[in-house]
Design a protein around this motif. Sequence first.
Motif, PDB file in Angstrom:
ATOM      1  N   ALA A  15      67.432 -34.152  62.788  1.00 20.10           N
ATOM      2  CA  ALA A  15      67.518 -35.416  62.075  1.00 20.10           C
ATOM      3  C   ALA A  15      68.508 -36.326  62.766  1.00 20.10           C
ATOM      4  O   ALA A  15      69.558 -35.893  63.242  1.00 20.10           O
ATOM      5  N   GLY A  16      68.171 -37.593  62.814  1.00 17.43           N
ATOM      6  CA  GLY A  16      69.064 -38.576  63.410  1.00 17.43           C
ATOM      7  C   GLY A  16      69.916 -39.230  62.352  1.00 17.43           C
ATOM      8  O   GLY A  16      69.987 -38.782  61.201  1.00 17.43           O
ATOM      9  N   VAL A  17      70.539 -40.325  62.728  1.00 17.17           N
ATOM     10  CA  VAL A  17      71.329 -41.114  61.801  1.00 17.17           C
ATOM     11  C   VAL A  17      70.364 -41.862  60.883  1.00 17.17           C
ATOM     12  O   VAL A  17      69.400 -42.474  61.362  1.00 17.17           O
ATOM     13  N   SER A  18      70.613 -41.796  59.591  1.00 15.02           N
ATOM     14  CA  SER A  18      69.762 -42.538  58.667  1.00 15.02           C
ATOM     15  C   SER A  18      70.598 -43.571  57.923  1.00 15.02           C
ATOM     16  O   SER A  18      71.805 -43.373  57.687  1.00 15.02           O
ATOM     17  N   GLN A  19      69.936 -44.663  57.575  1.00 15.78           N
ATOM     18  CA  GLN A  19      70.595 -45.745  56.857  1.00 15.78           C
ATOM     19  C   GLN A  19      69.704 -46.216  55.716  1.00 15.78           C
ATOM     20  O   GLN A  19      68.488 -46.217  55.826  1.00 15.78           O
ATOM     21  N   SER A  20      70.355 -46.624  54.650  1.00 13.06           N
ATOM     22  CA  SER A  20      69.591 -47.172  53.526  1.00 13.06           C
ATOM     23  C   SER A  20      70.384 -48.284  52.855  1.00 13.06           C
ATOM     24  O   SER A  20      71.624 -48.268  52.875  1.00 13.06           O
ATOM     25  N   PRO A  21      69.693 -49.286  52.295  1.00  5.85           N
ATOM     26  CA  PRO A  21      68.252 -49.493  52.431  1.00  5.85           C
ATOM     27  C   PRO A  21      67.904 -50.002  53.824  1.00  5.85           C
ATOM     28  O   PRO A  21      68.786 -50.375  54.585  1.00  5.85           O
ATOM     29  N   SER A  22      66.640 -50.069  54.138  1.00  7.23           N
ATOM     30  CA  SER A  22      66.256 -50.606  55.437  1.00  7.23           C
ATOM     31  C   SER A  22      66.308 -52.132  55.415  1.00  7.23           C
ATOM     32  O   SER A  22      66.587 -52.760  56.445  1.00  7.23           O
ATOM     33  N   ASN A  23      66.020 -52.684  54.263  1.00  8.00           N
ATOM     34  CA  ASN A  23      66.094 -54.139  54.074  1.00  8.00           C
ATOM     35  C   ASN A  23      66.768 -54.433  52.745  1.00  8.00           C
ATOM     36  O   ASN A  23      66.545 -53.733  51.761  1.00  8.00           O
ATOM     37  N   LYS A  24      67.595 -55.477  52.747  1.00  6.30           N
ATOM     38  CA  LYS A  24      68.254 -55.874  51.507  1.00  6.30           C
ATOM     39  C   LYS A  24      68.329 -57.394  51.463  1.00  6.30           C
ATOM     40  O   LYS A  24      68.853 -58.026  52.389  1.00  6.30           O
ATOM     41  N   VAL A  25      67.769 -57.951  50.397  1.00  6.93           N
ATOM     42  CA  VAL A  25      67.873 -59.388  50.178  1.00  6.93           C
ATOM     43  C   VAL A  25      68.756 -59.581  48.960  1.00  6.93           C
ATOM     44  O   VAL A  25      68.517 -58.968  47.914  1.00  6.93           O
ATOM     45  N   THR A  26      69.772 -60.390  49.093  1.00  2.00           N
ATOM     46  CA  THR A  26      70.696 -60.603  47.992  1.00  2.00           C
ATOM     47  C   THR A  26      71.049 -62.071  47.883  1.00  2.00           C
ATOM     48  O   THR A  26      70.899 -62.845  48.838  1.00  2.00           O
ATOM     49  N   GLU A  27      71.508 -62.451  46.725  1.00  2.00           N
ATOM     50  CA  GLU A  27      71.916 -63.834  46.509  1.00  2.00           C
ATOM     51  C   GLU A  27      73.369 -64.007  46.926  1.00  2.00           C
ATOM     52  O   GLU A  27      74.202 -63.098  46.752  1.00  2.00           O
ATOM     53  N   LYS A  28      73.658 -65.164  47.405  1.00  3.13           N
ATOM     54  CA  LYS A  28      75.039 -65.494  47.774  1.00  3.13           C
ATOM     55  C   LYS A  28      75.977 -65.219  46.605  1.00  3.13           C
ATOM     56  O   LYS A  28      75.687 -65.563  45.463  1.00  3.13           O
ATOM     57  N   GLY A  29      77.083 -64.545  46.918  1.00  4.75           N
ATOM     58  CA  GLY A  29      78.061 -64.249  45.891  1.00  4.75           C
ATOM     59  C   GLY A  29      77.968 -62.849  45.312  1.00  4.75           C
ATOM     60  O   GLY A  29      78.907 -62.367  44.672  1.00  4.75           O
ATOM     61  N   LYS A  30      76.844 -62.190  45.544  1.00  4.59           N
ATOM     62  CA  LYS A  30      76.672 -60.835  45.036  1.00  4.59           C
ATOM     63  C   LYS A  30      77.331 -59.844  46.000  1.00  4.59           C
ATOM     64  O   LYS A  30      77.541 -60.116  47.167  1.00  4.59           O
ATOM     65  N   ASP A  31      77.632 -58.649  45.479  1.00  2.00           N
ATOM     66  CA  ASP A  31      78.152 -57.565  46.307  1.00  2.00           C
ATOM     67  C   ASP A  31      76.990 -56.675  46.764  1.00  2.00           C
ATOM     68  O   ASP A  31      76.011 -56.502  46.031  1.00  2.00           O
ATOM     69  N   VAL A  32      77.124 -56.110  47.954  1.00  2.92           N
ATOM     70  CA  VAL A  32      76.112 -55.173  48.441  1.00  2.92           C
ATOM     71  C   VAL A  32      76.786 -53.931  49.003  1.00  2.92           C
ATOM     72  O   VAL A  32      77.915 -53.981  49.484  1.00  2.92           O
ATOM     73  N   GLU A  33      76.062 -52.825  48.933  1.00  2.77           N
ATOM     74  CA  GLU A  33      76.516 -51.571  49.518  1.00  2.77           C
ATOM     75  C   GLU A  33      75.458 -51.050  50.474  1.00  2.77           C
ATOM     76  O   GLU A  33      74.287 -50.951  50.105  1.00  2.77           O
ATOM     77  N   LEU A  34      75.884 -50.715  51.659  1.00  2.00           N
ATOM     78  CA  LEU A  34      74.987 -50.180  52.674  1.00  2.00           C
ATOM     79  C   LEU A  34      75.432 -48.758  52.985  1.00  2.00           C
ATOM     80  O   LEU A  34      76.621 -48.491  53.141  1.00  2.00           O
ATOM     81  N   ARG A  35      74.442 -47.876  53.134  1.00  2.00           N
ATOM     82  CA  ARG A  35      74.761 -46.462  53.279  1.00  2.00           C
ATOM     83  C   ARG A  35      74.375 -45.945  54.647  1.00  2.00           C
ATOM     84  O   ARG A  35      73.358 -46.354  55.211  1.00  2.00           O
ATOM     85  N   CYS A  36      75.186 -45.009  55.144  1.00  2.00           N
ATOM     86  CA  CYS A  36      74.901 -44.370  56.427  1.00  2.00           C
ATOM     87  C   CYS A  36      75.087 -42.869  56.302  1.00  2.00           C
ATOM     88  O   CYS A  36      76.141 -42.404  55.840  1.00  2.00           O
ATOM     89  N   ASP A  37      74.074 -42.127  56.720  1.00  2.00           N
ATOM     90  CA  ASP A  37      74.172 -40.671  56.818  1.00  2.00           C
ATOM     91  C   ASP A  37      74.197 -40.298  58.293  1.00  2.00           C
ATOM     92  O   ASP A  37      73.173 -40.436  58.976  1.00  2.00           O
ATOM     93  N   PRO A  38      75.320 -39.847  58.804  1.00  2.00           N
ATOM     94  CA  PRO A  38      75.402 -39.542  60.237  1.00  2.00           C
ATOM     95  C   PRO A  38      74.708 -38.222  60.550  1.00  2.00           C
ATOM     96  O   PRO A  38      74.301 -37.483  59.650  1.00  2.00           O
ATOM     97  N   ILE A  39      74.598 -37.956  61.818  1.00  2.00           N
ATOM     98  CA  ILE A  39      74.069 -36.662  62.257  1.00  2.00           C
ATOM     99  C   ILE A  39      75.047 -35.569  61.827  1.00  2.00           C
ATOM    100  O   ILE A  39      76.267 -35.729  61.992  1.00  2.00           O
ATOM    101  N   SER A  40      74.515 -34.498  61.288  1.00  2.00           N
ATOM    102  CA  SER A  40      75.354 -33.412  60.796  1.00  2.00           C
ATOM    103  C   SER A  40      76.261 -32.889  61.907  1.00  2.00           C
ATOM    104  O   SER A  40      75.812 -32.630  63.035  1.00  2.00           O
ATOM    105  N   GLY A  41      77.544 -32.773  61.568  1.00  2.00           N
ATOM    106  CA  GLY A  41      78.500 -32.252  62.534  1.00  2.00           C
ATOM    107  C   GLY A  41      79.188 -33.300  63.381  1.00  2.00           C
ATOM    108  O   GLY A  41      80.177 -33.009  64.063  1.00  2.00           O
TER     109      GLY A  41
END
Lengths: 114, 115
Positions: A2-28
Amino acid sequence: GAGVSQSPSNKVTEKGKDVELRCDPISGHTALYWYRQSLGQGLEFLIYFQGNSAPDKSGLPSDRFSAERTGGSVSTLTIQRTQQEDSAVYLCASSPDRVSYEQYFGPGTRLTVT
Amino acid sequence: AQSVSQHNHHVILSEAASLELGCNYSYGGTVNLFWYVQYPGQHLQLLLKYFSGDPLVKGIKGFEAEFIKSKFSFNLRKPSVQWSDTAEYFCAVKGFTGGGNKLTFGTGTQLKVEL
């Protein structure tokens, strides 16, 4: 494997909102990086985690940006009060050790702030 | 602060033409140098890297790069490009004194190979 995974792949948000982006690195992999890729501007370093050391936050563009890495694995990049100029592709990379500096990139999260 | 310059922003070549993409960096100390490639719809992947030793390094898919320390350059070459080489290419540098723990990337070169 498995490689590095990220979620979400796309995120549309309104100005002023908070967002969280996730990263799962390669194990180890002990090192984890966040970059931002804007059109015509290459990749801009944001933050770097290495093991249990204090993160290198020198690339964060403002105090609206923060990141954490829990348990030495998954990382979350948070952008508070998003602005239109935050629109970009946010890339995560991981690296197996301090010496090699060969980074393996995830597919990125495309953030659009409207 | 270290920086990386890629002078060619867009390159269009015909298949079988030779390729050379320029990369210059500004950093006076020991460096590690990289070329990454991003094919359409795919994520960044390592093409080749220079850490030490032979300044001519060979990577995947027939690519090579030469580290010329006196010129602060790490140009990417391929003798005969293929349509499948259409992609964006990024040069990156890691310095070992005062550069922190990050890679510094160039702005990228968009290569289009025409049939």
